[in-house]
Design an enzyme around this catalytic site. Structure first.
Site, PDB file in Angstrom:
ATOM      1  N   HIS A  47     -19.913 -14.264   5.141  1.00  0.00           N
ATOM      2  CA  HIS A  47     -19.292 -15.351   4.382  1.00  0.00           C
ATOM      3  C   HIS A  47     -17.876 -15.642   4.867  1.00  0.00           C
ATOM      4  CE1 HIS A  47     -22.768 -15.240   1.797  1.00  0.00           C
ATOM      5  NE2 HIS A  47     -22.606 -13.931   1.690  1.00  0.00           N
ATOM      6  N   TRP A  88      16.320   1.608  -1.240  1.00  0.00           N
ATOM      7  CA  TRP A  88      15.252   0.684  -0.844  1.00  0.00           C
ATOM      8  C   TRP A  88      15.742  -0.672  -1.334  1.00  0.00           C
ATOM      9  CZ3 TRP A  88      11.786  -2.758  -3.128  1.00  0.00           C
ATOM     10  CH2 TRP A  88      10.725  -3.161  -2.312  1.00  0.00           C
ATOM     11  N   GLU A 106      -0.221   0.438   6.751  1.00  0.00           N
ATOM     12  CA  GLU A 106       1.097   0.913   6.336  1.00  0.00           C
ATOM     13  C   GLU A 106       1.736   1.872   7.325  1.00  0.00           C
ATOM     14  OE1 GLU A 106       1.269   2.948   2.521  1.00  0.00           O
ATOM     15  OE2 GLU A 106      -0.641   3.920   2.889  1.00  0.00           O
ATOM     16  N   CYS A 118      14.496   3.689  -4.388  1.00  0.00           N
ATOM     17  CA  CYS A 118      15.830   4.246  -4.400  1.00  0.00           C
ATOM     18  C   CYS A 118      15.766   5.636  -5.033  1.00  0.00           C
ATOM     19  CB  CYS A 118      16.857   3.420  -5.170  1.00  0.00           C
ATOM     20  SG  CYS A 118      17.082   1.782  -4.512  1.00  0.00           S
ATOM     21  N   ARG A 146      11.838   7.741  -1.297  1.00  0.00           N
ATOM     22  CA  ARG A 146      12.064   6.684  -2.292  1.00  0.00           C
ATOM     23  C   ARG A 146      12.785   5.473  -1.699  1.00  0.00           C
ATOM     24  NH1 ARG A 146      11.149   8.796  -7.385  1.00  0.00           N
ATOM     25  NH2 ARG A 146      12.142   6.973  -8.327  1.00  0.00           N
ATOM     26  N   LYS A 189      -4.281   2.288   4.629  1.00  0.00           N
ATOM     27  CA  LYS A 189      -3.746   3.437   5.394  1.00  0.00           C
ATOM     28  C   LYS A 189      -3.330   3.006   6.789  1.00  0.00           C
ATOM     29  CE  LYS A 189      -2.859   5.762   3.106  1.00  0.00           C
ATOM     30  NZ  LYS A 189      -3.131   5.492   1.766  1.00  0.00           N
ATOM     31  N   GLU A 192      -9.148   0.846   1.110  1.00  0.00           N
ATOM     32  CA  GLU A 192      -8.138   1.900   1.245  1.00  0.00           C
ATOM     33  C   GLU A 192      -7.883   2.224   2.721  1.00  0.00           C
ATOM     34  OE1 GLU A 192      -5.913   3.384  -0.264  1.00  0.00           O
ATOM     35  OE2 GLU A 192      -5.601   5.246   0.842  1.00  0.00           O
ATOM     36  N   LYS A 250       7.786   5.243  -1.502  1.00  0.00           N
ATOM     37  CA  LYS A 250       6.687   5.958  -2.152  1.00  0.00           C
ATOM     38  C   LYS A 250       6.576   5.621  -3.626  1.00  0.00           C
ATOM     39  CE  LYS A 250       3.870   9.760  -2.285  1.00  0.00           C
ATOM     40  NZ  LYS A 250       2.673   9.095  -1.815  1.00  0.00           N
ATOM     41  N   ASN A 290      19.258   3.031  -9.661  1.00  0.00           N
ATOM     42  CA  ASN A 290      17.881   2.795  -9.219  1.00  0.00           C
ATOM     43  C   ASN A 290      17.259   1.840 -10.219  1.00  0.00           C
ATOM     44  OD1 ASN A 290      15.197   2.983  -8.373  1.00  0.00           O
ATOM     45  ND2 ASN A 290      14.849   4.881  -9.502  1.00  0.00           N
ATOM     46  N   GLY A 291      16.738   0.703  -9.737  1.00  0.00           N
ATOM     47  CA  GLY A 291      16.127  -0.265 -10.657  1.00  0.00           C
ATOM     48  C   GLY A 291      16.734  -1.629 -10.437  1.00  0.00           C
TER      49      GLY A 291
HETATM   50  C1  G6P Z   1       3.237   2.971  -3.428  1.00  0.00           C
HETATM   51  C2  G6P Z   1       2.820   4.130  -2.574  1.00  0.00           C
HETATM   52  C3  G6P Z   1       1.311   4.260  -2.582  1.00  0.00           C
HETATM   53  C4  G6P Z   1       0.808   4.388  -4.006  1.00  0.00           C
HETATM   54  C5  G6P Z   1       1.305   3.256  -4.896  1.00  0.00           C
HETATM   55  C6  G6P Z   1       1.050   3.542  -6.350  1.00  0.00           C
HETATM   56  O1  G6P Z   1       2.832   1.778  -2.854  1.00  0.00           O
HETATM   57  O2  G6P Z   1       3.266   3.964  -1.246  1.00  0.00           O
HETATM   58  O3  G6P Z   1       0.951   5.399  -1.852  1.00  0.00           O
HETATM   59  O4  G6P Z   1      -0.585   4.385  -4.005  1.00  0.00           O
HETATM   60  O5  G6P Z   1       2.707   3.097  -4.753  1.00  0.00           O
HETATM   61  O6  G6P Z   1       1.823   4.647  -6.725  1.00  0.00           O
HETATM   62  P1  G6P Z   1       1.442   5.668  -7.867  1.00  0.00           P
HETATM   63  O7  G6P Z   1       2.526   6.676  -7.834  1.00  0.00           O
HETATM   64  O8  G6P Z   1       1.395   4.884  -9.134  1.00  0.00           O
HETATM   65  O9  G6P Z   1       0.095   6.236  -7.532  1.00  0.00           O
END
Ligand code: G6P
Length: 590
Positions: free
Chosen positions: A491, A73, A475, A2, A28, A472, A468, A585, A99-100
């Site tokens: 395994h 969000w 998502e 948010c 956000r 990517k 990772e 994000k 927000n929260g």
């Molecule tokens: C969210 C974002 C990711 C990020 C993660 C941790 O999931 O979409 O891209 O890696 O949060 O966020 P931070 O700001 O702590 O790196």
């Protein structure tokens, strides 16, 4: 999660201003949007489901000097117009964005219902205006009523509120970020700086447990509990508006991928004395822990290999959300390294709190100067990647890994060797990211876009990069992608391989290369379509994406073609790579 943004001041188009600014915080949350404008002595509210970027702000009143807005969000309650913020009390005099999470909202809601309040939404937020209204029965002062209401909330929140009969904007914070932009014509209060960057670069941070009250001419920061005044510093931010915009690129994700040739160099350019102090702190610590969430957690996992191989130092890696159960290993001599792009992630902040509670020192590696994690850490190294707007983290990851690699080198008195390695890597990335290279990856994405499953394998520091890679691809393209340690294939995961299942192998030119080549051949023997991301071609690969041989920095190089690949998979499949469904994000709730 948010985004909230409020303005009060001499400008008379506050509604338009906050909606426009909030478009920069859409990362956000993009489930719904809403705005409350104080027009005369009424709150005029507009809200709906959908993205704030699709809203034409010119429709809002030009007779408004104070407004608050929200991009959501969803946590409590589905994506409906009724659940969109702002939320008002029944008479429409108190407007709130939040927000929260108000964790005890159910109890408060039940209590308010017995007092006759009727709820229109399923959100936790709606209790806030009613709680403030209840407190106003005992005081005429709106700010005092907000303070008293907040004393009854559990949880982490950032709140912006106004009353239609007063010209003051009130903000409170326990956990979710709020930053004040100090302008010549008023005050801007937002979850993040890009909301108001076109108006001012002078900021003040609202800390946890604080409240602010402003009428647009002056501002007062106080302790949320005691009301005692808290003096604040003004800080000038160094980003430019251009850095936070897409420029010539179709999406922020592609822009941020391409920026890595510069952003990694900025990450490497650290103050040498400061890096030495930190390297010594890690050497002297009795137990070093490293935590992060999502992509930042994968940087932590890569760091475990960097520290082990380069500095022969063992560090303990955990996802921030899992850290709590390990707290008994912490001592006052321990060190916690917190890696976070935003510096505001709830689980990382909680881990930090736990470590500090045990007297341990905290090192923050973050992209966000002035963020909570930066301000509360004993040491900070900024990765200086510039604003990262796409939800999928790209340049922040490589910046984090570069800084961690530099620290590992410094621990064994090889700072300059580490710097040279990383700067040479930057130059190789610069050569690599040419238009033909990008086109080659785009054409591979075109061919593979319809696959249902995709697997990625790696070994050593390429193992966290395989994990990772999966994040990517998942998502942004919504393809089922999974990463494995190459040695684990036999395994279990090998059973998933069918004819032409795409499998990507991440390789360097090091002692584990023969092993991973064997694993790739095993995949091929089961019918997989193998794609090697490697400095050299091999008959194990059906397709080869060439990467430069970067030695110990190979992980930093290898993830970049995957980022490009994930981007094009998303675009070819018609997805918006900057705003993946269900994600945000900045994850400021646990
Ligand atoms: C969210 C974002 C990711 C990020 C993660 C941790 O999931 O979409 O891209 O890696 O949060 O966020 P931070 O700001 O702590 O790196």
């Amino acid at each position: 999660m948010c985004g909230i943004f409020g303005y009060v001041g001499a400008k008379n188009n506050a509604g338009q201003l906050v909606v426009k600014g909030l478009k920069n915080l859409e990362y956000r949350g993009y489930d719904s949007w809403g705005v409350a404008c104080k027009v005369g002595e009424t709150a005029v509210v507009e809200k709906d489901i959908g993205k704030i970027s699709s809203v034409d702000e010119s429709q809002f009143s030009e007779e408004c000097g104070m407004a608050i807005a929200h991009t959501r969000w969803a946590t409590h309650g589905g994506v409906t117009p009724a659940n969109a913020h702002p939320h008002l009390n029944a008479s429409g005099t108190i407007a709130v964005v939040h927000n929260g999470i108000i964790e005890n909202y159910q109890t408060l809601r039940d209590d308010l219902k017995t007092k006759g309040y009727a709820f229109k939404s399923e959100t936790d937020t709606e209790v806030i205006p009613y709680m403030i209204e209840e407190e106003m029965k005992a005081t005429d002062d709106f700010a005092s009523a907000v303070r008293n209401a907040c004393s009854k909330f559990d949880g982490r929140y950032g709140i912006l509120a106004f009353h239609t009969e007063s010209n003051t904007l009130v903000a409170t914070r326990t956990g979710s970020p709020l930053i004040v932009g100090v302008g010549e014509e008023g005050y801007f209060i937002a979850s993040d700086i890009p909301a108001f960057m076109e108006h001012t670069k002078v900021v003040q941070y609202l800390d946890d447990g604080e409240m602010l009250v402003t009428d647009g001419k002056s501002i007062l920061f106080t302790d949320l509990e005691t009301g005692q005044e808290h003096p604040k510093r003004e800080i000038e931010i160094t980003w430019s508006v251009e850095q936070a915009q897409k420029g010539e690129y179709a999406h922020f994700m592609l822009k941020e991928i391409m920026e890595q040739k510069d952003s990694i160099a900025r990450a490497v350019n650290q103050d040498e004395q400061q890096i030495q102090v930190i390297a010594d702190a890690i050497k002297n610590a009795r137990g070093t822990f490293i935590i992060g969430c999502g992509t930042a957690h994968k940087a932590c996992m890569a760091a475990e290999y960097f520290f082990s191989v380069v500095a022969e130092k063992h560090i303990n890696v955990t996802s921030a959300g899992e850290f709590k159960v390990h707290h008994h290993f912490l001592k006052p001599e321990s060190l916690l390294i917190v890696v976070s792009q935003s510096g505001e992630t709830a689980d990382s902040l909680e881990a930090m709190k736990i470590a500090r509670g045990k007297g341990a020192k905290v090192l923050a590696i973050t992209n966000a100067e002035g963020s909570t994690i930066d301000r509360e850490a004993d040491y900070t190294l900024l990765i200086n990647a510039g604003p990262e707007r796409a939800v999928a983290s790209t340049k922040a990851l490589t910046g984090q890994m570069a800084v961690l690699m530099l620290i590992a080198h410094t621990m064994v008195d090889k700072l300059h060797e580490g710097k040279t390695l990383l700067l040479e890597t930057v130059s190789m990335i610069n050569d690599m990211l040419n238009p033909r290279y990008v086109e080659h990856i785009e054409s591979l994405a075109e061919e593979i876009q319809n696959t249902e499953d995709l697997y990625i394998i790696g070994k050593s520091w390429n193992y966290p990069m395989a994990l990772e890679s999966a994040i990517k691809i998942q998502e942004v393209s919504y393809i089922h992608a999974e990463g494995f340690a190459a040695s684990e294939l036999k395994h279990g995961p090998l059973a998933l391989i069918e004819e032409r299942t795409p499998c990507i192998a991440l390789l360097g030119n090091d002692e584990v290369t023969p092993d991973i080549i064997s694993n790739t051949i095993e995949l091929k023997a089961r019918g997989a379509r193998t794609i090697g991301i490697a400095p050299e071609n091999n008959e194990a690969f059906d397709e080869w994406i060439k990467v430069p041989d970067a030695g110990a920095a190979q992980a930093i190089v290898n993830i970049i073609p995957i980022q490009v690949f994930a981007y094009f998979l998303a675009v070819k499949r018609g997805m918006d790579p900057d705003m993946p469904r269900n994600l945000a994000k900045s994850v400021t709730v646990k």
